[in-house]
Write a protein that holds these residues in place. Sequence first.
Motif, PDB file in Angstrom:
ATOM      1  N   SER A  73       0.826  -1.215   0.000  1.00  0.00           N
ATOM      2  CA  SER A  73       0.000   0.000   0.000  1.00  0.00           C
ATOM      3  C   SER A  73       0.855   1.257   0.000  1.00  0.00           C
ATOM      4  O   SER A  73       0.512   2.243  -0.645  1.00  0.00           O
ATOM      5  N   SER A 106      -7.263   0.126  -2.525  1.00  0.00           N
ATOM      6  CA  SER A 106      -6.650   0.870  -1.430  1.00  0.00           C
ATOM      7  C   SER A 106      -7.698   1.829  -0.867  1.00  0.00           C
ATOM      8  O   SER A 106      -7.868   2.942  -1.336  1.00  0.00           O
ATOM      9  N   VAL A 119      -7.241  -1.935   3.274  1.00  0.00           N
ATOM     10  CA  VAL A 119      -7.244  -2.476   1.920  1.00  0.00           C
ATOM     11  C   VAL A 119      -8.443  -3.419   1.806  1.00  0.00           C
ATOM     12  O   VAL A 119      -8.716  -4.191   2.728  1.00  0.00           O
TER      13      VAL A 119
END
Length: 194
Positions: A73, A106, A119
Amino acid sequence: MRQRTDGTAPDPVDVRLGTRLAELRAERGWSLDELAERTGVSRSTLSRAERAEISPTAALLNRLCAVHGRTMSQLLGEVEARPAPVVRAADQQVWTDRAAGFVRRSVSPPHAGLRGELVEGRLAAGADLAYDRPPVPGLEQHIWVLEGELEVTAQDTAHRLDAGDCLRLRVWGPTRFRCPGPGDARYVLAVVLP
């Protein structure tokens, strides 16, 4: 990795991702050969990913994140145009690993001053994702299954999760996410940096 064979232009996210991967390698002063040695990924694959000639898989990104000390991420957040305190659904970056049957949204990307992120993961029935190491040792994860069934293996222990179940752990070694089916699995992954 997914190679474009239809002559289409590279995805803009892949272009920004490739540029960022090249920057990270350059910041450390590593050659492609050195990065290949550290990741176990071939020099040509790394080069093609940096030039956005291929779209990297989740497994490839995981290996690169591990050597650069980032979560996936964080890396994907670094290629976004700009972080914002409110992340509208339409602005949430979606990344797909078609070969693996994995879609990653995300929801709450990494942000300066924050240690956590959210997520949304979707695994197709039969999908099996294996990561050989965590991107950051000791990474805290909370995996909440919203739909379907998910099997998560960490530290040689398999956990079967049904809709509504939540697994909490710190990741020190290999992990595996598997959707046994019959339907797809949808889950929320909360990630907290150590």
